[in-house]
Design a protein around this motif. Structure first.
Motif, PDB file in Angstrom:
ATOM      1  N   ARG A  21     -23.310  19.327 -12.762  1.00  0.00           N
ATOM      2  CA  ARG A  21     -22.784  19.790 -14.048  1.00  0.00           C
ATOM      3  C   ARG A  21     -22.859  21.303 -14.065  1.00  0.00           C
ATOM      4  N   TYR A  22     -21.754  21.926 -14.382  1.00  0.00           N
ATOM      5  CA  TYR A  22     -21.709  23.378 -14.480  1.00  0.00           C
ATOM      6  C   TYR A  22     -21.659  23.794 -15.943  1.00  0.00           C
ATOM      7  N   VAL A  23     -22.139  24.990 -16.211  1.00  0.00           N
ATOM      8  CA  VAL A  23     -22.002  25.602 -17.522  1.00  0.00           C
ATOM      9  C   VAL A  23     -21.116  26.830 -17.312  1.00  0.00           C
ATOM     10  N   MET A  24     -20.000  26.872 -18.035  1.00  0.00           N
ATOM     11  CA  MET A  24     -18.966  27.866 -17.762  1.00  0.00           C
ATOM     12  C   MET A  24     -18.815  28.886 -18.895  1.00  0.00           C
ATOM     13  N   SER A  25     -18.385  30.086 -18.498  1.00  0.00           N
ATOM     14  CA  SER A  25     -17.992  31.156 -19.416  1.00  0.00           C
ATOM     15  C   SER A  25     -16.638  31.684 -18.970  1.00  0.00           C
ATOM     16  N   HIS A  26     -15.973  32.455 -19.842  1.00  0.00           N
ATOM     17  CA  HIS A  26     -14.694  33.082 -19.491  1.00  0.00           C
ATOM     18  C   HIS A  26     -14.935  34.455 -18.887  1.00  0.00           C
ATOM     19  N   LEU A  27     -14.200  34.757 -17.828  1.00  0.00           N
ATOM     20  CA  LEU A  27     -14.149  36.096 -17.239  1.00  0.00           C
ATOM     21  C   LEU A  27     -12.732  36.599 -17.469  1.00  0.00           C
ATOM     22  N   PHE A  28     -12.587  37.767 -18.091  1.00  0.00           N
ATOM     23  CA  PHE A  28     -11.259  38.310 -18.388  1.00  0.00           C
ATOM     24  C   PHE A  28     -11.322  39.824 -18.290  1.00  0.00           C
ATOM     25  N   ALA A  29     -10.162  40.463 -18.256  1.00  0.00           N
ATOM     26  CA  ALA A  29     -10.130  41.910 -18.050  1.00  0.00           C
ATOM     27  C   ALA A  29      -8.923  42.530 -18.731  1.00  0.00           C
ATOM     28  N   GLY A  43     -17.022  36.635  -5.498  1.00  0.00           N
ATOM     29  CA  GLY A  43     -16.825  35.436  -4.695  1.00  0.00           C
ATOM     30  C   GLY A  43     -16.248  34.236  -5.419  1.00  0.00           C
ATOM     31  N   VAL A  44     -15.381  34.471  -6.395  1.00  0.00           N
ATOM     32  CA  VAL A  44     -14.675  33.374  -7.069  1.00  0.00           C
ATOM     33  C   VAL A  44     -13.284  33.272  -6.439  1.00  0.00           C
ATOM     34  N   ASP A  45     -12.922  32.079  -6.013  1.00  0.00           N
ATOM     35  CA  ASP A  45     -11.630  31.873  -5.367  1.00  0.00           C
ATOM     36  C   ASP A  45     -10.507  32.065  -6.384  1.00  0.00           C
ATOM     37  N   ARG A  46      -9.474  32.789  -5.988  1.00  0.00           N
ATOM     38  CA  ARG A  46      -8.343  33.038  -6.886  1.00  0.00           C
ATOM     39  C   ARG A  46      -7.580  31.776  -7.269  1.00  0.00           C
ATOM     40  N   GLN A  47      -7.798  30.684  -6.551  1.00  0.00           N
ATOM     41  CA  GLN A  47      -7.120  29.429  -6.922  1.00  0.00           C
ATOM     42  C   GLN A  47      -7.536  28.958  -8.312  1.00  0.00           C
ATOM     43  N   TRP A  48      -8.646  29.459  -8.845  1.00  0.00           N
ATOM     44  CA  TRP A  48      -9.137  29.052 -10.166  1.00  0.00           C
ATOM     45  C   TRP A  48      -8.569  29.915 -11.291  1.00  0.00           C
ATOM     46  N   ILE A  69     -15.965  30.751 -15.187  1.00  0.00           N
ATOM     47  CA  ILE A  69     -16.951  30.987 -14.132  1.00  0.00           C
ATOM     48  C   ILE A  69     -18.296  30.374 -14.509  1.00  0.00           C
ATOM     49  N   THR A  70     -19.060  30.015 -13.495  1.00  0.00           N
ATOM     50  CA  THR A  70     -20.395  29.462 -13.704  1.00  0.00           C
ATOM     51  C   THR A  70     -21.346  30.571 -14.155  1.00  0.00           C
ATOM     52  N   GLN A  71     -22.505  30.158 -14.639  1.00  0.00           N
ATOM     53  CA  GLN A  71     -23.485  31.130 -15.118  1.00  0.00           C
ATOM     54  C   GLN A  71     -24.031  32.000 -13.981  1.00  0.00           C
ATOM     55  N   SER A  72     -24.112  31.461 -12.773  1.00  0.00           N
ATOM     56  CA  SER A  72     -24.568  32.284 -11.647  1.00  0.00           C
ATOM     57  C   SER A  72     -23.536  33.370 -11.321  1.00  0.00           C
ATOM     58  N   LYS A  73     -22.252  33.035 -11.404  1.00  0.00           N
ATOM     59  CA  LYS A  73     -21.203  34.045 -11.181  1.00  0.00           C
ATOM     60  C   LYS A  73     -21.151  35.022 -12.348  1.00  0.00           C
TER      61      LYS A  73
END
Length: 126
Positions: A21-29, A43-48, A69-73
């Motif tokens: 189970r992952y816990v996700m947040s949004h990454l935006f720019a 290290g996040v694959d662009r396919q996502w 993205i996951t909390q570690s990312k």
């Protein structure tokens, strides 16, 4: 210009890894270039990549350009310069881009959205 991560903590159960189970947040720019530079760095694959249809770019359909993205990312992104903002500020950032056609800091967008709402409420008050 900047890259942001929001405070969302949405659960996600991947179908390709049983029991995880992952816990996700949004990454935006502010720009797509900054967004892609950040995901490459952490290290996040662009396919996502998630984006509106019709952009001509590969990725998953979404109403706006971002990565989940996951909390570690997320921690990695913050360590290399991403700015954490509230989910409300993220929503205001999207509102600002759609309303005015350009990005600004999410906290500034939040203030602008609130002042716009107050002005509209004053206009319609009896």
């Amino acid at each position: 210009m900047a890259v942001y991560v929001d405070t969302m903590r949405a659960g996600f159960l991947p179908t390709h890894v049983k029991g995880r189970r992952y816990v996700m947040s949004h990454l935006f720019a502010d720009t797509r270039e900054e967004l892609f530079a950040m995901v490459d760095k952490i290290g996040v694959d662009r396919q996502w990549f998630q984006r509106p249809p019709g952009t001509g770019l590969p990725g998953m359909k979404a109403s706006w350009e971002h990565f989940d993205i996951t909390q570690s990312k997320k921690r990695l992104a913050i360590a290399v310069g991403a700015v954490e903002v509230s989910m409300e500020a993220m929503a205001a950032w999207n509102w600002h881009r759609e309303t005015f056609g350009f990005a600004c800091h999410p906290d500034v967008a939040l203030e602008k959205r609130e002042s716009t709402r107050r002005a509209k409420a004053t206009e319609t008050a009896p």
